[in-house]
Design a protein around this motif. Structure first.
Motif, PDB file in Angstrom:
ATOM      1  N   TYR A   1       0.836  -1.202   0.000  1.00 29.10           N
ATOM      2  CA  TYR A   1       0.000   0.000   0.000  1.00 29.10           C
ATOM      3  C   TYR A   1       0.872   1.253   0.000  1.00 29.10           C
ATOM      4  N   ALA A   2       1.936   1.250   0.806  1.00 28.27           N
ATOM      5  CA  ALA A   2       2.839   2.399   0.857  1.00 28.27           C
ATOM      6  C   ALA A   2       3.484   2.645  -0.506  1.00 28.27           C
ATOM      7  N   ASP A   3       3.926   1.580  -1.166  1.00 28.40           N
ATOM      8  CA  ASP A   3       4.525   1.723  -2.500  1.00 28.40           C
ATOM      9  C   ASP A   3       3.519   2.312  -3.485  1.00 28.40           C
ATOM     10  N   HIS A   4       2.284   1.828  -3.405  1.00 29.25           N
ATOM     11  CA  HIS A   4       1.237   2.300  -4.316  1.00 29.25           C
ATOM     12  C   HIS A   4       0.940   3.777  -4.099  1.00 29.25           C
ATOM     13  N   GLU A   5       0.835   4.186  -2.843  1.00 27.64           N
ATOM     14  CA  GLU A   5       0.443   5.553  -2.522  1.00 27.64           C
ATOM     15  C   GLU A   5       1.554   6.567  -2.789  1.00 27.64           C
ATOM     16  N   THR A   6       2.805   6.146  -2.724  1.00 26.97           N
ATOM     17  CA  THR A   6       3.920   7.090  -2.883  1.00 26.97           C
ATOM     18  C   THR A   6       4.488   7.109  -4.296  1.00 26.97           C
ATOM     19  N   SER A   7       4.024   6.204  -5.132  1.00 24.76           N
ATOM     20  CA  SER A   7       4.541   6.147  -6.498  1.00 24.76           C
ATOM     21  C   SER A   7       4.278   7.463  -7.232  1.00 24.76           C
ATOM     22  N   GLY A   8       5.334   8.041  -7.773  1.00 24.71           N
ATOM     23  CA  GLY A   8       5.204   9.262  -8.558  1.00 24.71           C
ATOM     24  C   GLY A   8       5.200  10.549  -7.759  1.00 24.71           C
ATOM     25  N   LEU A   9       5.234  10.475  -6.427  1.00 32.09           N
ATOM     26  CA  LEU A   9       5.237  11.690  -5.610  1.00 32.09           C
ATOM     27  C   LEU A   9       6.647  12.263  -5.494  1.00 32.09           C
ATOM     28  N   ASN A  10       6.742  13.567  -5.405  1.00 29.31           N
ATOM     29  CA  ASN A  10       8.028  14.231  -5.229  1.00 29.31           C
ATOM     30  C   ASN A  10       8.476  14.153  -3.772  1.00 29.31           C
TER      31      ASN A  10
ATOM     32  N   ARG B   1       2.392  12.858   2.688  1.00 30.55           N
ATOM     33  CA  ARG B   1       2.263  12.536   4.112  1.00 30.55           C
ATOM     34  C   ARG B   1       3.021  11.269   4.482  1.00 30.55           C
ATOM     35  N   TRP B   2       3.821  10.739   3.563  1.00 26.73           N
ATOM     36  CA  TRP B   2       4.565   9.511   3.828  1.00 26.73           C
ATOM     37  C   TRP B   2       6.016   9.857   4.161  1.00 26.73           C
ATOM     38  N   VAL B   3       6.485   9.372   5.314  1.00 25.73           N
ATOM     39  CA  VAL B   3       7.827   9.680   5.814  1.00 25.73           C
ATOM     40  C   VAL B   3       8.779   8.538   5.473  1.00 25.73           C
ATOM     41  N   GLU B   4      10.007   8.912   5.115  1.00 27.60           N
ATOM     42  CA  GLU B   4      10.999   7.900   4.735  1.00 27.60           C
ATOM     43  C   GLU B   4      11.500   7.119   5.948  1.00 27.60           C
ATOM     44  N   ASN B   5      11.608   5.820   5.755  1.00 25.05           N
ATOM     45  CA  ASN B   5      12.272   4.932   6.703  1.00 25.05           C
ATOM     46  C   ASN B   5      13.733   4.847   6.270  1.00 25.05           C
TER      47      ASN B   5
ATOM     48  N   ALA C   1      16.127   3.246   7.383  1.00 23.27           N
ATOM     49  CA  ALA C   1      16.685   1.890   7.423  1.00 23.27           C
ATOM     50  C   ALA C   1      16.508   1.161   6.104  1.00 23.27           C
ATOM     51  N   THR C   2      15.417   1.445   5.390  1.00 28.43           N
ATOM     52  CA  THR C   2      15.113   0.705   4.159  1.00 28.43           C
ATOM     53  C   THR C   2      15.049   1.589   2.920  1.00 28.43           C
ATOM     54  N   GLY C   3      14.914   2.892   3.111  1.00 30.90           N
ATOM     55  CA  GLY C   3      14.745   3.798   1.977  1.00 30.90           C
ATOM     56  C   GLY C   3      13.316   3.895   1.495  1.00 30.90           C
ATOM     57  N   ALA C   4      12.411   3.119   2.091  1.00 25.56           N
ATOM     58  CA  ALA C   4      10.997   3.165   1.699  1.00 25.56           C
ATOM     59  C   ALA C   4      10.278   4.275   2.466  1.00 25.56           C
ATOM     60  N   PHE C   5       9.271   4.843   1.844  1.00 27.67           N
ATOM     61  CA  PHE C   5       8.436   5.849   2.511  1.00 27.67           C
ATOM     62  C   PHE C   5       7.218   5.111   3.065  1.00 27.67           C
ATOM     63  N   ASP C   6       7.317   4.664   4.321  1.00 26.57           N
ATOM     64  CA  ASP C   6       6.334   3.706   4.827  1.00 26.57           C
ATOM     65  C   ASP C   6       5.672   4.100   6.144  1.00 26.57           C
TER      66      ASP C   6
ATOM     67  N   LEU D   1       2.956   6.770   7.670  1.00 25.93           N
ATOM     68  CA  LEU D   1       1.924   7.676   7.166  1.00 25.93           C
ATOM     69  C   LEU D   1       1.490   8.656   8.252  1.00 25.93           C
ATOM     70  N   LEU D   2       1.628   9.953   7.972  1.00 24.73           N
ATOM     71  CA  LEU D   2       1.164  10.982   8.901  1.00 24.73           C
ATOM     72  C   LEU D   2      -0.361  11.024   8.888  1.00 24.73           C
ATOM     73  N   SER D   3      -0.956  11.220  10.058  1.00 24.82           N
ATOM     74  CA  SER D   3      -2.416  11.201  10.156  1.00 24.82           C
ATOM     75  C   SER D   3      -3.063  12.415   9.507  1.00 24.82           C
ATOM     76  N   GLU D   4      -2.301  13.468   9.281  1.00 25.59           N
ATOM     77  CA  GLU D   4      -2.837  14.657   8.624  1.00 25.59           C
ATOM     78  C   GLU D   4      -1.688  15.485   8.075  1.00 25.59           C
ATOM     79  N   ASP D   5      -2.027  16.475   7.273  1.00 26.50           N
ATOM     80  CA  ASP D   5      -1.013  17.366   6.718  1.00 26.50           C
ATOM     81  C   ASP D   5      -0.473  18.299   7.804  1.00 26.50           C
ATOM     82  N   GLY D   6       0.702  18.872   7.538  1.00 24.51           N
ATOM     83  CA  GLY D   6       1.245  19.910   8.401  1.00 24.51           C
ATOM     84  C   GLY D   6       1.913  19.426   9.664  1.00 24.51           C
ATOM     85  N   LEU D   7       2.316  18.157   9.727  1.00 23.45           N
ATOM     86  CA  LEU D   7       2.934  17.626  10.947  1.00 23.45           C
ATOM     87  C   LEU D   7       4.456  17.641  10.894  1.00 23.45           C
ATOM     88  N   LEU D   8       5.033  18.111   9.804  1.00 25.85           N
ATOM     89  CA  LEU D   8       6.497  18.186   9.714  1.00 25.85           C
ATOM     90  C   LEU D   8       6.938  19.641   9.642  1.00 25.85           C
TER      91      LEU D   8
END
Length: 460
Positions: free
Chosen positions: A243-252, A440-444, A446-451, A453-460
């Motif tokens: 799901y994480a791969d699907h949701e982050t595909s193509g995002l900057n 809203r996906w934060v990088e891990n 350890a793995t390089g994956a963005f896995d 998920l922030l519960s809402e925008d504006g948390l970083l």
């Protein structure tokens, strides 16, 4: 109506004549339905009953010829009703004493109401069992007597579904659903489809595993059962990470020196990591509390089935939970003058022990930990993932979150507290420094994956 006639001669003043002959008619229930003057056929008194046996009309009725038709006034032909009641109205031709209303929301027309003396009727919209796009048929029959009637045309009406989501507008009023929004919870499934299949149209994620209902349904995982750790399609990757791969595909990717900002908000980051009694584990992070109101402030999970794995603050003490066990540091450990604190919980499956650390110091230890099975809820950062969702939120900021698949020693806790790990280290499941994100996906790290998920925008 079948009736039984009885002829009686009376010598008394009855109705309109003295010493006249009368016949009496009764229905099969023994109720009087007519008194007929045998000598004057035009003189007839009729009694009409409703379904409950009450007399709704009594008097002289003639078999009149109706001069006007019955006109159905509302709803009009093919009208779409928007309200939670249907108001049926029709005209009342001269000579009509009462009405019967017939309704069909299928193939058969059934008498809905009989013996109406007014030319209107209000019916709750949820009485009708039509599905989206189907019509309700209705007609009215007016009577001047039981033998003399006039019938309206048959009209059809439906119910408005402005957003075409399979739910009528009246079904969406007053709830989370909107009759202007096809998919009120933005999970990729229409509101009507979700209700039809037992999903919650108000929740993006009905089973609370972090994966949208639309994605789970499309990819054949269980929408009603938390199963983010399961590999539903047997491709070697859990549902969450697919799901994480699907949701982050193509995002900057956005980059910055950031922390997880949770001040004055009930927010968190959701991971795909589940505590398992068959695997040792360590969870550690830096936290700066912005305020403390006496509630627990935790990170981790508890699914309601004694699968705890969390650590955080309970007043001025450190609190940690693993399996069925909960422990608090015996003394006050949080120093109000310290801005940032580092908290850690470790679980060793072999020794069945729990250790809690504050700023690298072991302040809590418990043995004989009772932990069986795995948690249905994944770890949250900034809150505890409860059986009903997030709880015990951190009011503050969080940084440098680490999760390991082994119980770190005291010296390792101190070392990694000050010097974060690097990608590829053995047993490192996750390291989040919040410096890189895709939406809203934060990088891990350890793995390089963005896995995560922030519960809402504006948390970083």
């Amino acid at each position: 109506m079948k009736s039984l006639s009885l002829f009686i001669i009376v010598l008394m003043f009855v109705g309109k004549a003295y010493g006249s002959s009368y016949s009496f008619e009764y229905d099969l229930l023994g109720r009087l339905i007519a008194i007929n003057n045998v000598e004057h056929a035009s003189e007839k008194s009729t009694y009409i009953y409703d379904g409950a046996g009450n007399v709704i009309y009594s008097g002289d009725i003639d078999n009149v010829a109706f001069s006007d038709p019955i006109l159905l006034l509302s709803p009009l032909m093919n009208e779409e009703v928007q309200t939670d009641t249907v108001r049926l109205t029709w005209s009342k031709p001269s000579g009509v004493k009462f009405f019967d209303v017939y309704i069909s929301d299928g193939n058969e027309s059934t008498k809905y109401k009989s013996g109406l003396q007014e030319s209107k009727l209000i019916i709750p919209s949820d009485y009708f069992s039509v599905t989206s796009g189907e019509k309700v048929k209705w007609k009215v029959v007016g009577y001047s007597s039981l033998e003399n009637s006039i019938e309206s045309l048959v009209y059809e009406f439906g119910f408005s579904d402005k957003d075409n989501d399979g739910l009528y507008d009246f079904q969406e009023s007053g709830g989370c659903n909107s009759f202007d929004d096809f998919d009120s919870d933005n999970d990729g499934l229409s509101d009507g489809f979700e209700i039809e299949n037992g999903f919650d149209p108000c929740l993006f994620d009905t089973d609370g595993d972090g994966i949208s209902d639309g994605y789970e349904f499309t990819n054949l995982s269980d929408v009603l059962l938390a199963d983010s750790w399961v590999d539903s399609n047997s491709n070697g990757k859990s549902n969450w990470y697919e799901y994480a791969d699907h949701e982050t595909s193509g995002l900057n990717v956005s980059i910055g020196d950031r922390v997880l900002e949770l001040r004055d908000s009930e927010s968190y980051a959701l991971t795909g990591i589940h505590a398992d009694s068959n695997s040792s584990m360590t969870l550690m992070y830096w936290v700066m509390h912005h305020g403390y109101d006496g509630e627990y402030q935790l990170s981790g999970s508890r699914d309601g089935g004694d699968h705890r794995f969390y650590v955080g603050r309970n007043g001025s003490k450190l609190i940690a939970g693993v399996g069925k066990n909960i422990g608090n540091s015996p003394q006050d450990t949080f120093n109000p003058s310290v801005i940032w604190n580092h908290v850690t919980v470790t679980y060793d499956k072999d020794s069945k022990s729990l250790h809690g650390y504050l700023n690298g110091i072991n302040v809590l230890s418990k043995s004989n930990i009772d932990f069986k099975g795995n948690s249905a809820r994944s770890l949250l950062i900034g809150a505890m993932n409860n059986s009903f969702g997030g709880a015990f939120y951190i009011n503050g900021q969080v940084d440098d979150v680490q999760v390991w698949s082994r119980a770190l020693s005291g010296s390792e806790v101190q070392g990694y507290m000050l010097t974060p790990p690097v990608a590829g280290e053995a047993d490192l499941l996750a390291y989040y420094d919040f410096s890189r994100a895709k939406g809203r996906w934060v990088e891990n790290v350890a793995t390089g994956a963005f896995d995560a998920l922030l519960s809402e925008d504006g948390l970083l």
